[in-house]
Design an enzyme around this catalytic site. Sequence first.
Site, mmCIF file in Angstrom:
data_model
loop_
_atom_site.group_PDB
_atom_site.id
_atom_site.type_symbol
_atom_site.label_atom_id
_atom_site.label_comp_id
_atom_site.label_asym_id
_atom_site.label_seq_id
_atom_site.Cartn_x
_atom_site.Cartn_y
_atom_site.Cartn_z
ATOM 1 N N CYS A 1 0.858 -1.184 0.000
ATOM 2 C CA CYS A 1 0.000 0.000 0.000
ATOM 3 C C CYS A 1 0.900 1.242 0.000
ATOM 4 C CB CYS A 1 -0.894 -0.009 1.225
ATOM 5 S SG CYS A 1 -1.839 1.528 1.406
ATOM 6 N N CYS B 1 0.437 3.144 3.540
ATOM 7 C CA CYS B 1 0.871 2.675 4.865
ATOM 8 C C CYS B 1 1.904 1.550 4.820
ATOM 9 C CB CYS B 1 -0.339 2.214 5.671
ATOM 10 S SG CYS B 1 -1.041 0.673 5.070
ATOM 11 N N CYS C 1 -7.464 -0.576 1.509
ATOM 12 C CA CYS C 1 -6.448 -1.122 2.404
ATOM 13 C C CYS C 1 -7.040 -1.225 3.812
ATOM 14 C CB CYS C 1 -5.224 -0.211 2.415
ATOM 15 S SG CYS C 1 -4.046 -0.638 3.708
ATOM 16 N N CYS D 1 -5.058 1.441 6.453
ATOM 17 C CA CYS D 1 -5.157 2.907 6.380
ATOM 18 C C CYS D 1 -6.441 3.364 5.710
ATOM 19 C CB CYS D 1 -3.947 3.505 5.684
ATOM 20 S SG CYS D 1 -3.927 3.227 3.892
ATOM 21 N N CYS E 1 -8.488 -5.132 -9.658
ATOM 22 C CA CYS E 1 -8.041 -4.114 -10.604
ATOM 23 C C CYS E 1 -7.595 -2.910 -9.772
ATOM 24 C CB CYS E 1 -9.223 -3.773 -11.505
ATOM 25 S SG CYS E 1 -8.831 -2.592 -12.779
HETATM 26 FE FE FE Z 1 -2.744 1.214 3.527
#
Ligand code: FE
Length: 183
Positions: free
Chosen positions: A94, A97, A143, A146, A166
Amino acid sequence: MNKMKYLMRSASLLFFMTLLLSSCAQQDNRAHADPAGQIFVDASGDTLEMIHKTDEEWKAALSKEAYEILRKKGTERAFTGDLWDNKKKGVYKCAGCGLPLFSSDTKYRSGSGWPSFYQPMDHAYILEKEDRMLGMVRTEVLCRRCNGHLGHVFNDGPQPTGMRYCINSAALDFEKEKKGKKD
Ligand code: FE
């Protein structure tokens, strides 16, 4: 006859107990948040804080593209991101984070112009939410740590899952696998 009935009953009880135990064991290996939702435990047992930032803090921490996608649910134009055609082995984290989200082992060529994966590294690392924006019903992918918007998931992917995650390139940071790493 009674003995047969007793045996059948014992066998089905054993079957359900095994089912229950195996589903508990699976859950133990997965990342999860504590009841207050403040602490995130990843699959290796490490404790990570959930990430909470103000809009101003996110704006300062992220690139313009990453901010637009992760915090404002934007979408980069197809075939413009850095990672849609990336074929290197490694982990996609991510960009907000650093949580590891997708492995190159599950990346495939979807032809969509966005990085596409048939499954996340762990389903507990992501959130899936119904998205009714733009007059369509889609499933948004975020995510888990975060709450950043990553992209969408569709059910037209390849086997073994049939799913297509995607994901926007700008929502991801790619970490190349180190040479000599043993599997
Ligand atoms: Fe994240």
